[in-house]
Design an enzyme around this catalytic site. Structure first.
Site, PDB file in Angstrom:
ATOM      1  CD  GLU A  43      -3.004  -1.148   2.251  1.00  0.00           C
ATOM      2  OE1 GLU A  43      -2.825  -0.419   3.247  1.00  0.00           O
ATOM      3  OE2 GLU A  43      -4.004  -1.866   2.101  1.00  0.00           O
ATOM      4  CD  GLU A  50      -3.796  -5.816   3.127  1.00  0.00           C
ATOM      5  OE1 GLU A  50      -4.624  -4.953   3.491  1.00  0.00           O
ATOM      6  OE2 GLU A  50      -2.602  -5.757   3.415  1.00  0.00           O
TER       7      GLU A  50
HETATM    8  C1  BGC Z   1      -2.924  -2.768   7.194  1.00  0.00           C
HETATM    9  C2  BGC Z   1      -3.610  -3.215   8.452  1.00  0.00           C
HETATM   10  C3  BGC Z   1      -5.077  -2.923   8.395  1.00  0.00           C
HETATM   11  C4  BGC Z   1      -5.662  -3.429   7.106  1.00  0.00           C
HETATM   12  C5  BGC Z   1      -7.074  -2.978   6.978  1.00  0.00           C
HETATM   13  C6  BGC Z   1      -3.559  -3.435   6.054  1.00  0.00           C
HETATM   14  O1  BGC Z   1      -2.851  -3.195   4.900  1.00  0.00           O
HETATM   15  O2  BGC Z   1      -1.603  -3.118   7.245  1.00  0.00           O
HETATM   16  O3  BGC Z   1      -3.029  -2.614   9.563  1.00  0.00           O
HETATM   17  O4  BGC Z   1      -5.713  -3.591   9.439  1.00  0.00           O
HETATM   18  O5  BGC Z   1      -4.904  -3.004   5.985  1.00  0.00           O
HETATM   19  O6  BGC Z   1      -7.165  -1.614   7.219  1.00  0.00           O
END
Ligand code: BGC
Length: 351
Positions: A171, A289
C-alpha cells in the site's frame, strides 16, 4: 492381537470413518511443484486462494499486537483449503538505520522458519515489506535503504522454489506518489533481478493499492514474472466501521451490507475496471487484501466477503483474505476454531 487391543482398534477405525463422513470438505490435493521459471500467470494460478498472516510480523516486534506465527497455523490453513499465505513483515524495524542497512540475523532466521513452515505444508508464500511508515512519509530519504533491504532479502531467498514470491511494498501512500513509486520500483526490480531473474514479484499501485490507480503503474514490458495487486475494502464505511485506526469510524457502526442493488453493482463495476486494465496490459491480478472488521454484523461480513471473493474468482484473480486470526480473523485463536460464516464465505460448500 489381544481382544482388548482389537476392540480399541475397531473403535478407532469407526471413529475415523465417522469423522471422515462428517467433514464437509475433503482435504485439498497436493499442488504439483511450479517450474523454476513459471511465468506470472502460472504463479498467480498457484497462489489461488490465500490468507494474510496479519498483525504478527508487521507489528513493531512480533507479539506486540497479541499474535505470533505458530507452527500449528500452517497445517490448519492448508487443511481449510488455502493455497498460500501472504506474510506482512515490518523489515524496516529490523534493519540498521545506516548503510549497509544490515537486517538483524535473528529476525532473518525467524522469517526463514516461516518460509520453511509454509513450504513444508504445501503453501506458497508471499513475503512483503509492510508498514515502512517512514518511507511513505519521506520517500526521498528512504530509497537507498529500501533497495538495500530488498537486495538482502533477494540474496537470502534466491535458491528457494518459485512458490516463494516477493511483494515489494504494501500500500504505497502518503508522499509516495505514482512517479516516485515507479522510479523506486524500477530501481528495486533491477537489484532483485540480479539474483532472482525469474522470481514472482508482486507490485501494486499507489493510494493504498487502489484499483483506481492501476493506470499509473509503469511496468517493464519484457518482465513476464510480475503479478499486479490491489486491495479492496469498499465501502470503507462498512468494512472499517469502529476500526480504532480509522478516524471517525465509530460513526459508521451499525452499517450493513445487503449484497443487492448499489452494494453489489459498485463491487462489480470496480472489479470490471480492474479486470479490464489487466486484460489490456496482459498482467494477472492478485487481490492481496480484502475483509470486513469484526465490529460489523457477521451476516453482512459474510455476504460481503463471499461477494468480493466471487467477484475476484469469476474474473480469474487470485486472492488473499485479510486476515487469519486478528480483528478481521477468519479464525478465532482463543476458541481455536474457524469462524464458520467467514470460512464458508471464502469456500462455499459444494452442493
Ligand atoms: C494494514 C492493516 C489494516 C488493514 C485494513 C492493512 O494493509 O496493514 O493494519 O488492518 O490493511 O485496514
Amino acid at each position: 492381537m489381544r481382544p482388548l487391543t482389537f476392540a480399541r482398534h475397531s473403535l478407532l477405525i469407526v471413529l475415523l470413518l465417522a469423522l471422515t463422513a462428517c467433514s464437509s470438505t475433503p482435504p485439498p490435493p497436493t499442488q504439483p511443484p511450479l517450474a523454476a521459471d513459471a511465468d506470472a500467470f502460472a504463479l498467480a494460478q498457484r497462489l489461488g486462494k490465500g490468507v494474510n498472516l496479519g498483525n504478527m510480523l508487521e507489528a513493531p516486534n512480533e507479539g506486540d499486537w497479541g499474535l505470533r506465527v505458530e507452527a500449528e497455523d500452517f497445517p490448519l490453513i492448508r487443511a481449510a483449503g488455502f493455497a498460500h499465505v501472504r506474510v506482512p513483515i515490518r523489515w524496516s524495524a529490523h534493519a540498521a538505520a545506516e548503510a549497509p542497512y544490515t537486517i538483524d540475523p535473528d529476525f532473518f532466521s525467524r522469517i526463514d522458519w516461516v518460509v520453511d513452515q509454509a513450504l513444508a505444508n504445501d503453501l506458497a508464500v508471499v513475503l512483503n515489506v509492510h508498514h515502512y511508515d517512514e518511507m511513505y512519509a519521506d520517500p526521498t530519504v528512504h530509497d537507498d535503504r529500501f533497495v538495500a533491504i530488498w537486495t538482502q532479502i533477494a540474496e537470502r531467498y534466491k535458491d528457494r522454489p518459485a512458490e516463494v514470491l516477493f511483494e515489494f511494498l504494501n500500500e504505497p501512500n502518503g508522499a509516495l506518489g505514482a512517479a516516485r513509486w515507479n522510479r523506486i520500483f524500477a530501481k528495486t526490480l533491477a537489484a532483485v533481478r540480479a539474483t532472482n531473474p525469474t522470481r514472482g514479484i508482486v507490485v501494486g499501485p499507489v493510494e493504498w493499492n487502489s484499483f483506481a490507480r492501476l493506470d499509473e503503474l509503469e511496468l517493464p514490458e519484457d518482465d513476464t514474472h510480475l503479478i499486479v495487486t490491489f486491495h479492496y475494502y469498499l465501502p470503507f464505511e462498512f468494512t472499517h466501521q469502529g476500526a480504532e485506526w480509522a478516524p471517525g469510524s465509530d460513526a459508521w457502526l451499525g452499517r450493513t451490507w445487503s449484497g443487492e442493488g448499489l452494494d453489489a453493482s459498485d463491487v462489480d463495476a470496480h472489479f470490471d475496471q480492474a479486470a479490464k486494465w489487466a486484460a489490456d496490459h496482459h498482467r494477472p491480478l492478485y487481490l492481496g487484501e480484502f475483509g470486513a472488521y469484526s465490529k460489523a454484523d457477521m451476516d453482512s461480513r459474510a455476504r460481503w466477503t463471499a461477494y468480493v471473493a466471487r467477484a475476484a474468482e469469476s474474473r480469474g484473480m487470485a486472492w488473499a483474505y485479510w486476515e487469519f486470526a486478528s480483528g478481521f480473523g477468519v479464525y478465532d485463536p482463543a476458541a481455536k476454531a474457524w469462524r464458520e460464516p467467514l470460512l464458508k464465505a471464502l469456500f462455499p460448500p459444494t452442493p
